[in-house]
Enzyme design. Structure first.
Site, short mmCIF file in Angstrom:
data_model
loop_
_atom_site.label_atom_id
_atom_site.label_comp_id
_atom_site.label_asym_id
_atom_site.label_seq_id
_atom_site.Cartn_x
_atom_site.Cartn_y
_atom_site.Cartn_z
N TRP A 25 0.83 -1.30 0.09
CA TRP A 25 0.01 -0.05 0.03
C TRP A 25 0.95 1.27 -0.04
O TRP A 25 0.58 1.99 -0.70
CB TRP A 25 -0.88 0.06 0.97
CG TRP A 25 -2.13 1.31 1.08
CD1 TRP A 25 -2.53 1.89 2.06
CD2 TRP A 25 -2.71 1.64 0.08
NE1 TRP A 25 -3.54 2.63 1.93
CE2 TRP A 25 -3.53 2.50 0.46
CE3 TRP A 25 -2.84 1.32 -1.33
CZ2 TRP A 25 -4.43 3.42 -0.56
CZ3 TRP A 25 -3.54 2.03 -2.23
CH2 TRP A 25 -4.60 3.05 -1.72
N GLY A 122 -10.44 4.35 1.49
CA GLY A 122 -11.62 4.04 0.55
C GLY A 122 -11.20 2.70 -0.12
O GLY A 122 -10.50 1.90 0.24
N SER A 126 -4.78 -2.32 -3.93
CA SER A 126 -3.26 -1.76 -4.33
C SER A 126 -2.97 -2.36 -5.31
O SER A 126 -2.60 -1.70 -6.50
CB SER A 126 -2.43 -2.00 -3.31
OG SER A 126 -2.03 -3.57 -3.12
N LYS A 177 -14.84 -3.37 7.62
CA LYS A 177 -15.31 -4.16 6.57
C LYS A 177 -14.00 -5.36 6.34
O LYS A 177 -14.55 -6.18 5.55
CB LYS A 177 -15.01 -3.09 5.19
CG LYS A 177 -14.03 -2.51 4.65
CD LYS A 177 -13.07 -3.27 4.07
CE LYS A 177 -11.85 -2.74 3.83
NZ LYS A 177 -10.70 -3.69 3.23
N ARG A 241 -6.95 -9.68 0.52
CA ARG A 241 -6.15 -10.81 1.11
C ARG A 241 -7.57 -11.29 2.35
O ARG A 241 -7.33 -12.53 2.80
CB ARG A 241 -5.13 -10.34 1.96
CG ARG A 241 -3.93 -9.87 0.82
CD ARG A 241 -3.13 -8.97 1.20
NE ARG A 241 -3.63 -7.62 1.94
CZ ARG A 241 -2.97 -6.49 1.99
NH1 ARG A 241 -1.67 -6.57 1.97
NH2 ARG A 241 -3.52 -5.31 2.12
N1 LIG Z 1 -2.73 -3.41 0.09
C1 LIG Z 1 -3.94 -2.73 0.23
O1 LIG Z 1 -4.71 -2.78 -1.00
C2 LIG Z 1 -4.19 -1.66 0.93
C3 LIG Z 1 -3.98 -1.79 2.24
N2 LIG Z 1 -4.27 -1.02 3.50
C4 LIG Z 1 -3.79 -1.01 4.64
O2 LIG Z 1 -2.37 -0.52 4.67
C5 LIG Z 1 -1.82 -1.15 5.70
C6 LIG Z 1 -0.59 -1.65 5.02
O3 LIG Z 1 -0.77 -2.72 4.21
P1 LIG Z 1 -0.02 -3.48 3.13
O4 LIG Z 1 0.98 -2.48 2.49
O5 LIG Z 1 -1.13 -3.81 2.08
O6 LIG Z 1 0.85 -4.48 3.83
P2 LIG Z 1 2.21 -5.29 3.72
O7 LIG Z 1 2.43 -6.36 4.41
O8 LIG Z 1 2.60 -5.21 2.27
O9 LIG Z 1 3.22 -3.94 4.31
C7 LIG Z 1 3.36 -3.99 5.82
C8 LIG Z 1 4.09 -2.70 5.97
O10 LIG Z 1 3.86 -2.34 7.50
C9 LIG Z 1 5.29 -2.28 7.88
N3 LIG Z 1 5.72 -2.54 9.11
C10 LIG Z 1 5.02 -3.76 9.99
N4 LIG Z 1 5.46 -3.97 11.12
C11 LIG Z 1 6.38 -2.81 11.38
C12 LIG Z 1 6.96 -2.22 12.40
N5 LIG Z 1 7.10 -2.88 13.51
N6 LIG Z 1 7.78 -1.10 12.28
C13 LIG Z 1 7.56 -0.44 10.92
N7 LIG Z 1 6.88 -0.65 9.96
C14 LIG Z 1 6.57 -2.13 10.08
C15 LIG Z 1 6.37 -3.10 6.86
O11 LIG Z 1 7.42 -2.83 6.88
P3 LIG Z 1 8.79 -3.81 6.45
O12 LIG Z 1 8.44 -4.06 5.05
O13 LIG Z 1 9.98 -3.19 6.90
O14 LIG Z 1 8.49 -5.08 7.17
C16 LIG Z 1 5.30 -2.72 5.58
O15 LIG Z 1 6.01 -1.61 5.11
C17 LIG Z 1 -2.75 -1.93 6.41
O16 LIG Z 1 -3.06 -1.46 7.43
C18 LIG Z 1 -3.74 -2.32 5.40
O17 LIG Z 1 -4.97 -2.77 5.76
C19 LIG Z 1 -5.10 0.14 2.99
C20 LIG Z 1 -5.71 0.09 1.63
C21 LIG Z 1 -5.32 -0.70 0.61
O1 LIG Z 2 -8.52 -2.23 2.17
C1 LIG Z 2 -8.30 -2.78 0.88
C2 LIG Z 2 -8.92 -2.43 0.00
O2 LIG Z 2 -9.55 -0.94 0.01
C3 LIG Z 2 -7.38 -3.87 0.93
O3 LIG Z 2 -8.08 -4.94 1.42
P1 LIG Z 2 -7.21 -6.45 1.88
O4 LIG Z 2 -6.47 -5.92 3.05
O5 LIG Z 2 -8.05 -7.28 2.22
O6 LIG Z 2 -6.29 -6.84 0.87
#
Ligand SMILES: NC(=O)C1=CN([C@@H]2O[C@H](COP(=O)(O)OP(=O)(O)OC[C@H]3O[C@@H](n4cnc5c(N)ncnc54)[C@H](OP(=O)(O)O)[C@@H]3O)[C@@H](O)[C@H]2O)C=CC1
Ligand SMILES: O=C(CO)COP(=O)(O)O
EC number: 1.1.1.94
Length: 323
Positions: A25, A122, A126, A177, A241
């Site tokens: 994200w 929203g 990603s 959600k 996911r």
């Molecule tokens: N993917 C999507 O479609 C969407 C995701 N989100 C939300 O965004 C958030 C991140 O999700 P996403 O990017 O998909 O997940 P990922 O698993 O791809 O990435 C997780 C991120 O969190 C970081 N992280 C985890 N633990 C720590 C820590 N202790 N200190 C610093 N950084 C940490 C990781 O860093 P590192 O790489 O160094 O481990 C990484 O950058 C979630 O809350 C998700 O619900 C919201 C909208 C859309």
């Molecule tokens: O929040 C999301 C889309 O808006 C991503 O959903 P997931 O974390 O279930 O992949």
């Protein structure tokens, strides 16, 4: 109202945004911000060679896209820098803190009470964003100027950005959600059909509203992009996911195998713990979340979860709604 047509960008002063968390994200948000020719975008993770202080140096915006388990650590790291109170903090995490039950924006506000806080949330899968597909999102803040600044920053010809004044509702729409997306995955995995799916999603919304309004959200926010919009996107997409977890369980796979196959963040697993704990304490009916909770704990099968929802006491459709 702000005119965010692309031509207006010539009037926008250059801005710098530092994104903390280079997961999927964070990377997609960096791509979106780079659509703005006036934006200097830095993407930082705890593995980056430069320090966080260097990454946020001179930034107008610091955006956290870390998963819920990384929010506390990120706050501690940022508190050790000399971030000025004028820096706008944007949070894009969709989760609830397991101990305090706070939302990420509440945690950021407690740590940085002087900084404007904006929630970005929203229907934003990603992978679709990475493919350059069009989407819409919400930036919400009690500070209207900060929300509008974030709106100008992210608005582009692939992203329509709406602003609102309900950060908690916007944040909880995206968070709650995820639990419903696990249920939706079960529904599709068991091939229960379109009628069942429509019933599930329709009943999921009041459940989210009951918990959300208890936690300080405005009910109407759940009918917008960050609520219903994200519910529809996540519950109807195999890219989600959370949906994949439900789908995998419906196929009879154990949870640890499903999670190993996904190998990424699944926030609904932690969120359902917090949601059910709040519902128990406050006696708020959350029948779908309760079945998801039992299913994840191995206390029932997917088929038993469906049966338990159908066999509930008969009731009026709107008798206990908070609308
Ligand atoms: N993917 C999507 O479609 C969407 C995701 N989100 C939300 O965004 C958030 C991140 O999700 P996403 O990017 O998909 O997940 P990922 O698993 O791809 O990435 C997780 C991120 O969190 C970081 N992280 C985890 N633990 C720590 C820590 N202790 N200190 C610093 N950084 C940490 C990781 O860093 P590192 O790489 O160094 O481990 C990484 O950058 C979630 O809350 C998700 O619900 C919201 C909208 C859309
Ligand atoms: O929040 C999301 C889309 O808006 C991503 O959903 P997931 O974390 O279930 O992949």
């Amino acid at each position: 109202m702000i005119n965010t047509a692309r031509g207006d960008r010539v009037d926008m002063a250059p801005v710098t945004i530092a994104i903390i968390g280079a997961g999927v994200w964070g990377a997609a948000l960096a791509r979106l911000a780079r659509q703005n020719p006036q934006a200097i975008v830095r993407l930082w993770s705890r593995r980056s060679p430069e320090s966080l202080a260097e990454a946020i140096g001179g930034a107008n915006f610091v955006l956290s896209a870390v998963s819920m388990k990384g929010v506390s650590d990120s706050i501690t790291r940022l508190a050790a820098t000399e971030m000025p109170p004028s820096t706008v903090l944007i949070t894009a995490t969709k989760g609830l803190d397991a101990q305090s039950h706070q939302t990420p924006s509440q945690m950021w506000h407690s740590a940085f009470p002087q900084n404007p806080i904006v929630v970005l949330s929203g229907p934003n899968l990603s992978q679709e964003i990475e493919h350059g597909l069009p989407a819409a999102t919400v930036v919400a803040s009690y500070d209207q100027g900060a929300a509008e600044a974030a709106q100008r920053l992210f608005a582009s010809n692939v992203l329509r950005v709406y602003a609102n004044l309900d950060p908690i509702g916007t944040e909880l729409g995206g968070t709650l959600k995820n639990v419903m997306a696990i249920a939706a995955g079960v529904c599709d995995g068991l091939q229960l059909g379109t009628n069942a799916k429509a019933a599930l999603l329709t009943r999921a919304l009041p459940e989210m509203i009951r918990i959300g309004t208890h936690l300080g959200a405005q009910a109407e926010t759940f009918f917008g992009l960050a609520g219903l919009g994200d519910l529809l996107a996540t519950c109807n997409s195999a890219l989600s996911r959370n949906y994949q977890v439900g789908y995998g369980l419906a196929q009879g796979k154990p949870l640890d195998r499903v999670l190993a196959e996904i190998h990424s963040t699944v926030e609904g697993i932690n969120t359902v713990e917090v949601l059910v704990a709040i519902a128990r304490e406050q006696q708020i009916p959350v029948p779908i979340a309760r079945q998801v909770h039992r299913l994840l704990h191995g206390q029932i099968t997917p088929q038993q979860a469906v049966r338990a929802l159908i066999d509930r006491d008969l009731k009026q459709e709107f008798e206990d709604e908070l609308l």
